[in-house]
Motif scaffolding. Sequence first.
Motif, PDB file in Angstrom:
ATOM      1  N   GLU A 155     -54.143  -4.376  73.239  1.00 37.46           N
ATOM      2  CA  GLU A 155     -53.879  -3.489  74.369  1.00 37.46           C
ATOM      3  C   GLU A 155     -53.890  -2.025  73.959  1.00 37.46           C
ATOM      4  N   GLY A 156     -53.755  -1.754  72.664  1.00 34.01           N
ATOM      5  CA  GLY A 156     -53.849  -0.386  72.179  1.00 34.01           C
ATOM      6  C   GLY A 156     -52.690   0.471  72.643  1.00 34.01           C
ATOM      7  N   GLY A 157     -52.983   1.707  72.945  1.00 37.10           N
ATOM      8  CA  GLY A 157     -51.938   2.647  73.321  1.00 37.10           C
ATOM      9  C   GLY A 157     -51.761   3.702  72.246  1.00 37.10           C
ATOM     10  N   THR A 158     -50.989   4.724  72.582  1.00 40.77           N
ATOM     11  CA  THR A 158     -50.824   5.861  71.683  1.00 40.77           C
ATOM     12  C   THR A 158     -50.241   5.450  70.339  1.00 40.77           C
ATOM     13  N   ALA A 159     -49.198   4.610  70.358  1.00 39.43           N
ATOM     14  CA  ALA A 159     -48.557   4.207  69.108  1.00 39.43           C
ATOM     15  C   ALA A 159     -49.525   3.453  68.211  1.00 39.43           C
ATOM     16  N   ILE A 160     -50.297   2.531  68.780  1.00 42.71           N
ATOM     17  CA  ILE A 160     -51.240   1.738  67.983  1.00 42.71           C
ATOM     18  C   ILE A 160     -52.323   2.630  67.390  1.00 42.71           C
ATOM     19  N   ARG A 161     -52.860   3.546  68.181  1.00 42.63           N
ATOM     20  CA  ARG A 161     -53.902   4.440  67.662  1.00 42.63           C
ATOM     21  C   ARG A 161     -53.371   5.301  66.521  1.00 42.63           C
ATOM     22  N   LYS A 162     -52.133   5.778  66.672  1.00 47.48           N
ATOM     23  CA  LYS A 162     -51.554   6.611  65.627  1.00 47.48           C
ATOM     24  C   LYS A 162     -51.304   5.807  64.357  1.00 47.48           C
ATOM     25  N   ARG A 169     -52.901   3.167  63.394  1.00 50.79           N
ATOM     26  CA  ARG A 169     -54.217   2.880  62.814  1.00 50.79           C
ATOM     27  C   ARG A 169     -54.702   4.076  61.998  1.00 50.79           C
ATOM     28  N   ALA A 170     -54.534   5.278  62.554  1.00 50.99           N
ATOM     29  CA  ALA A 170     -54.936   6.488  61.827  1.00 50.99           C
ATOM     30  C   ALA A 170     -54.080   6.677  60.577  1.00 50.99           C
ATOM     31  N   LEU A 177     -53.194  -3.841  60.250  1.00 48.88           N
ATOM     32  CA  LEU A 177     -52.215  -3.412  61.247  1.00 48.88           C
ATOM     33  C   LEU A 177     -51.550  -4.618  61.898  1.00 48.88           C
ATOM     34  N   VAL A 178     -52.311  -5.664  62.172  1.00 47.72           N
ATOM     35  CA  VAL A 178     -51.727  -6.885  62.724  1.00 47.72           C
ATOM     36  C   VAL A 178     -50.692  -7.451  61.753  1.00 47.72           C
ATOM     37  N   GLY A 179     -50.984  -7.390  60.460  1.00 44.59           N
ATOM     38  CA  GLY A 179     -50.010  -7.858  59.476  1.00 44.59           C
ATOM     39  C   GLY A 179     -48.719  -7.062  59.526  1.00 44.59           C
ATOM     40  N   ILE A 184     -46.110   3.677  59.613  1.00 43.38           N
ATOM     41  CA  ILE A 184     -45.118   4.411  60.398  1.00 43.38           C
ATOM     42  C   ILE A 184     -44.938   5.843  59.904  1.00 43.38           C
ATOM     43  N   ASP A 185     -45.195   6.101  58.611  1.00 43.26           N
ATOM     44  CA  ASP A 185     -45.219   7.465  58.064  1.00 43.26           C
ATOM     45  C   ASP A 185     -43.978   8.255  58.484  1.00 43.26           C
TER      46      ASP A 185
END
Length: 370
Positions: free
Chosen positions: A147-154, A156-157, A177-179, A204-205
């Motif tokens: 479903e993505g979203g802002t948190a997932i994109r961040k 991933r980056a 990321l799934v892990g 999470i940085d």
Amino acid sequence: MPRSAPTGAYRELMDLTAADGNPVSVAQLERWRRSGLLPAPDRLFLGRAGTSTSYPQEVKDLARALARRHRPGRRLDDTVLLAFFCDSAQIPEIPMKLALVRTYFPYRQHHRDKVARIADAVPDDPGSGQDTFYDWAEAEAVLDVKEGGTAIRKMRANLRRLPDLARASREEVDERLVGVLTHLNSPRLPEEDLVIMRDLEAAIDLDSDDFSLARLAVLEYVATTHAGQMGRFEETNSEERFDTLWDTPPDELHRLRDEVVTAMQETWRRATGGRRDGPAIDTVSMARSAACALAEWTTARQVHPEGSSFADIHFTDSLLDLARATAPAWLLNRADRQRAAMPPVDEAGEGRAAFIARTTGATGRRRRTR
């Protein structure tokens, strides 16, 4: 048949809401009254002059808050939630709880159905040694990434900052990321597994100096998810959650509401480095999100120490515990990034022949130096 001109209590409410710039009709006031939001007005006997009707001040304040959040076509439950969370309105018990129930439980069931479809699509692997909780957590993670979203994109980056993922494909990054998200959705973090913890720390940085909405989304996601790992692990179901929510006294719900609002505002303030005030919960999506958080917390708080605050558990305590858990991984990731940033060095040296060729040129004469 045309309505007669409103008088008494209704006229008073209409004048007040109109003065605020939020006029309401008699029909709207009657709908609020039928739904239990407005009580019957107090009737005053004036002797030979007859009777008059009026509302106490708290009802007038409630009507003004509802009028402020009312829009044509907006669900009544959404109007109630907006007034409840944004204006701290004293909503009567039954309509308040109905709005929470009708918002939270359909969302919860819809989400669980989607996760179940993903989990059911994965073939059974008897030799995997994983349990049903892991399978469900993995399905949650797959759904979040899908479903993505802002948190997932961040996140991933953020993962791409790892040297071994800098040039990796989208599929490779998403697999890692799934892990990460699987272990965040599991009952406990695998703190002994440095491989997973290094990916978690990178995703999470926490020590980033980035103040953005994307970072806010990551902090909200990981803090809320990890908060569930900090309490006692207990299974529950929809019936138990419903009973807990419905049996919570109104004054307790108002207190818990304040905790949820504080948590949302504190997350925003910290994510923006204190440069922006917390947002008002003045959109339908934010009010629904707050309603779901409140409904979850009425049950989840039972597995945390007595007196725990939603704002502390779901932000400060959760992020501090994540920082502790990922500290060794942070050290290792930092060392890897520093090594990757260093220019390549020829460990064998250039050798005598290469030195002569570099310093004498094609003629074999030594270059003159000043």
